[in-house]
Design a protein around this motif. Sequence first.
Motif, PDB file in Angstrom:
ATOM      1  N   ILE A  84       3.672  -4.665   6.498  1.00 24.48           N
ATOM      2  CA  ILE A  84       2.238  -4.921   6.548  1.00 24.48           C
ATOM      3  C   ILE A  84       1.916  -5.660   7.843  1.00 24.48           C
ATOM      4  O   ILE A  84       2.425  -6.750   8.081  1.00 24.48           O
ATOM      5  CB  ILE A  84       1.785  -5.772   5.335  1.00 24.48           C
ATOM      6  CG1 ILE A  84       2.250  -5.157   4.029  1.00 24.48           C
ATOM      7  CG2 ILE A  84       0.284  -5.981   5.352  1.00 24.48           C
ATOM      8  CD1 ILE A  84       1.768  -3.741   3.804  1.00 24.48           C
ATOM      9  N   ARG A  87      -4.047  -8.260  10.202  1.00 22.96           N
ATOM     10  CA  ARG A  87      -5.335  -7.567  10.279  1.00 22.96           C
ATOM     11  C   ARG A  87      -5.805  -7.444  11.727  1.00 22.96           C
ATOM     12  O   ARG A  87      -6.328  -6.401  12.127  1.00 22.96           O
ATOM     13  CB  ARG A  87      -6.359  -8.322   9.431  1.00 22.96           C
ATOM     14  CG  ARG A  87      -7.691  -7.636   9.378  1.00 22.96           C
ATOM     15  CD  ARG A  87      -8.602  -8.362   8.409  1.00 22.96           C
ATOM     16  NE  ARG A  87      -9.907  -7.741   8.377  1.00 22.96           N
ATOM     17  CZ  ARG A  87     -11.023  -8.387   8.179  1.00 22.96           C
ATOM     18  NH1 ARG A  87     -11.006  -9.683   7.956  1.00 22.96           N
ATOM     19  NH2 ARG A  87     -12.169  -7.754   8.171  1.00 22.96           N
ATOM     20  N   LEU A  96      -2.329   0.601   6.536  1.00 27.72           N
ATOM     21  CA  LEU A  96      -1.624   0.018   5.387  1.00 27.72           C
ATOM     22  C   LEU A  96      -1.054   1.126   4.505  1.00 27.72           C
ATOM     23  O   LEU A  96      -1.654   2.199   4.383  1.00 27.72           O
ATOM     24  CB  LEU A  96      -2.582  -0.839   4.548  1.00 27.72           C
ATOM     25  CG  LEU A  96      -3.154  -2.086   5.220  1.00 27.72           C
ATOM     26  CD1 LEU A  96      -4.213  -2.717   4.321  1.00 27.72           C
ATOM     27  CD2 LEU A  96      -2.059  -3.075   5.529  1.00 27.72           C
ATOM     28  N   TYR A 100      -1.105  -0.726  -0.884  1.00 27.13           N
ATOM     29  CA  TYR A 100      -1.805  -1.886  -0.347  1.00 27.13           C
ATOM     30  C   TYR A 100      -3.282  -1.554  -0.102  1.00 27.13           C
ATOM     31  O   TYR A 100      -4.155  -2.386  -0.296  1.00 27.13           O
ATOM     32  CB  TYR A 100      -1.146  -2.368   0.946  1.00 27.13           C
ATOM     33  CG  TYR A 100       0.130  -3.121   0.700  1.00 27.13           C
ATOM     34  CD1 TYR A 100       0.130  -4.505   0.604  1.00 27.13           C
ATOM     35  CD2 TYR A 100       1.347  -2.465   0.547  1.00 27.13           C
ATOM     36  CE1 TYR A 100       1.297  -5.220   0.364  1.00 27.13           C
ATOM     37  CE2 TYR A 100       2.519  -3.163   0.304  1.00 27.13           C
ATOM     38  CZ  TYR A 100       2.487  -4.539   0.221  1.00 27.13           C
ATOM     39  OH  TYR A 100       3.632  -5.229  -0.020  1.00 27.13           O
ATOM     40  N   GLN A 101      -3.559  -0.316   0.321  1.00 33.42           N
ATOM     41  CA  GLN A 101      -4.948   0.103   0.480  1.00 33.42           C
ATOM     42  C   GLN A 101      -5.673   0.057  -0.868  1.00 33.42           C
ATOM     43  O   GLN A 101      -6.831  -0.364  -0.947  1.00 33.42           O
ATOM     44  CB  GLN A 101      -5.019   1.522   1.038  1.00 33.42           C
ATOM     45  CG  GLN A 101      -4.642   1.622   2.498  1.00 33.42           C
ATOM     46  CD  GLN A 101      -4.740   3.045   3.013  1.00 33.42           C
ATOM     47  OE1 GLN A 101      -5.606   3.809   2.604  1.00 33.42           O
ATOM     48  NE2 GLN A 101      -3.854   3.390   3.941  1.00 33.42           N
ATOM     49  N   LEU A 104      -6.434  -3.563  -1.737  1.00 32.33           N
ATOM     50  CA  LEU A 104      -7.531  -4.031  -0.897  1.00 32.33           C
ATOM     51  C   LEU A 104      -8.858  -3.474  -1.392  1.00 32.33           C
ATOM     52  O   LEU A 104      -9.851  -4.200  -1.509  1.00 32.33           O
ATOM     53  CB  LEU A 104      -7.268  -3.611   0.551  1.00 32.33           C
ATOM     54  CG  LEU A 104      -8.112  -4.236   1.636  1.00 32.33           C
ATOM     55  CD1 LEU A 104      -7.974  -5.740   1.642  1.00 32.33           C
ATOM     56  CD2 LEU A 104      -7.713  -3.673   2.986  1.00 32.33           C
ATOM     57  N   LYS A 138       2.277  -8.790  -3.486  1.00 28.71           N
ATOM     58  CA  LYS A 138       1.631  -7.907  -2.503  1.00 28.71           C
ATOM     59  C   LYS A 138       0.291  -8.484  -2.056  1.00 28.71           C
ATOM     60  O   LYS A 138      -0.047  -8.453  -0.874  1.00 28.71           O
ATOM     61  CB  LYS A 138       1.432  -6.508  -3.101  1.00 28.71           C
ATOM     62  CG  LYS A 138       2.713  -5.730  -3.244  1.00 28.71           C
ATOM     63  CD  LYS A 138       2.445  -4.355  -3.817  1.00 28.71           C
ATOM     64  CE  LYS A 138       3.731  -3.556  -3.926  1.00 28.71           C
ATOM     65  NZ  LYS A 138       3.480  -2.206  -4.441  1.00 28.71           N
ATOM     66  N   ARG A 141       0.826 -11.228   0.304  1.00 28.11           N
ATOM     67  CA  ARG A 141       1.206 -10.692   1.616  1.00 28.11           C
ATOM     68  C   ARG A 141      -0.055 -10.284   2.384  1.00 28.11           C
ATOM     69  O   ARG A 141      -0.182 -10.534   3.582  1.00 28.11           O
ATOM     70  CB  ARG A 141       2.149  -9.505   1.435  1.00 28.11           C
ATOM     71  CG  ARG A 141       2.881  -9.127   2.685  1.00 28.11           C
ATOM     72  CD  ARG A 141       4.047  -8.179   2.410  1.00 28.11           C
ATOM     73  NE  ARG A 141       5.048  -8.835   1.580  1.00 28.11           N
ATOM     74  CZ  ARG A 141       5.421  -8.409   0.364  1.00 28.11           C
ATOM     75  NH1 ARG A 141       4.897  -7.329  -0.151  1.00 28.11           N
ATOM     76  NH2 ARG A 141       6.333  -9.052  -0.321  1.00 28.11           N
ATOM     77  N   LEU A 142      -1.011  -9.665   1.677  1.00 31.20           N
ATOM     78  CA  LEU A 142      -2.276  -9.297   2.324  1.00 31.20           C
ATOM     79  C   LEU A 142      -3.056 -10.542   2.757  1.00 31.20           C
ATOM     80  O   LEU A 142      -3.715 -10.538   3.800  1.00 31.20           O
ATOM     81  CB  LEU A 142      -3.121  -8.431   1.384  1.00 31.20           C
ATOM     82  CG  LEU A 142      -2.616  -7.002   1.172  1.00 31.20           C
ATOM     83  CD1 LEU A 142      -3.386  -6.315   0.048  1.00 31.20           C
ATOM     84  CD2 LEU A 142      -2.693  -6.197   2.463  1.00 31.20           C
ATOM     85  N   ARG A 145      -1.473 -11.939   5.933  1.00 33.96           N
ATOM     86  CA  ARG A 145      -1.737 -11.088   7.099  1.00 33.96           C
ATOM     87  C   ARG A 145      -3.227 -11.002   7.441  1.00 33.96           C
ATOM     88  O   ARG A 145      -3.620 -10.281   8.335  1.00 33.96           O
ATOM     89  CB  ARG A 145      -1.198  -9.677   6.875  1.00 33.96           C
ATOM     90  CG  ARG A 145       0.281  -9.573   6.535  1.00 33.96           C
ATOM     91  CD  ARG A 145       1.188 -10.034   7.673  1.00 33.96           C
ATOM     92  NE  ARG A 145       2.554  -9.584   7.565  1.00 33.96           N
ATOM     93  CZ  ARG A 145       3.470 -10.108   6.785  1.00 33.96           C
ATOM     94  NH1 ARG A 145       3.176 -11.099   5.992  1.00 33.96           N
ATOM     95  NH2 ARG A 145       4.705  -9.639   6.780  1.00 33.96           N
ATOM     96  N   TRP A 147      -5.817  -9.887   5.555  1.00 31.27           N
ATOM     97  CA  TRP A 147      -6.588  -8.801   4.952  1.00 31.27           C
ATOM     98  C   TRP A 147      -7.444  -9.282   3.782  1.00 31.27           C
ATOM     99  O   TRP A 147      -8.457  -8.678   3.451  1.00 31.27           O
ATOM    100  CB  TRP A 147      -5.658  -7.688   4.473  1.00 31.27           C
ATOM    101  CG  TRP A 147      -4.977  -6.966   5.579  1.00 31.27           C
ATOM    102  CD1 TRP A 147      -3.734  -7.215   6.071  1.00 31.27           C
ATOM    103  CD2 TRP A 147      -5.504  -5.891   6.356  1.00 31.27           C
ATOM    104  NE1 TRP A 147      -3.441  -6.355   7.098  1.00 31.27           N
ATOM    105  CE2 TRP A 147      -4.515  -5.521   7.291  1.00 31.27           C
ATOM    106  CE3 TRP A 147      -6.714  -5.200   6.356  1.00 31.27           C
ATOM    107  CZ2 TRP A 147      -4.701  -4.498   8.209  1.00 31.27           C
ATOM    108  CZ3 TRP A 147      -6.888  -4.169   7.265  1.00 31.27           C
ATOM    109  CH2 TRP A 147      -5.892  -3.836   8.185  1.00 31.27           C
TER     110      TRP A 147
END
Length: 160
Positions: A84, A87, A96, A100-101, A104, A138, A141-142, A145, A147
């Motif tokens: 990942i 952003r 992504l 993950y998409q 989001l 997950k 993690r977003l 990063r 997101w």
Amino acid sequence: MGLSRDAVSLLDQITTRVVAATERAERLRTQLAEAEDDLDRLRVAEQVVKEILAEEPADEPAAVYQRALPADRAAQLLPGGRLICFRHEAAGVHVLPADYQALLSAVCSGQAPLPVKTICEQLGLSTEPGQVEGTRAKLNRLVERGWLRKTPAGTFAPPT
């Protein structure tokens, strides 16, 4: 007929002991609640590890990791082994992986910050502790990063 000084002194001592015992009981209740929380987390961790070990034969860690990644994901690894990207490094959400998409999208479609269990339900995922914890990892993690953002209550929301 009043109480003698000895009786008053005895009542004061009993009151002092009641207060001390009440405080000790409250401390013990707090410690018990903390121990039960630790026990719950350990049970979830144990369950996740057992599930992973049941799926994967004993192997070199790198081989297990590569086998766990679908071929398209292995090709997506960024320098440093990251899957990942941050952003600010991305050209868009399409960089992504699909899961993950989906996370989001679920978070950004909500009217308010969402708890992990609700996100799992929206995506049709199991709400068993192992699945929820994997999804939480997950989502975190977003967050790391850039997101998503995580609220103090532990819910997830679009970045500001």
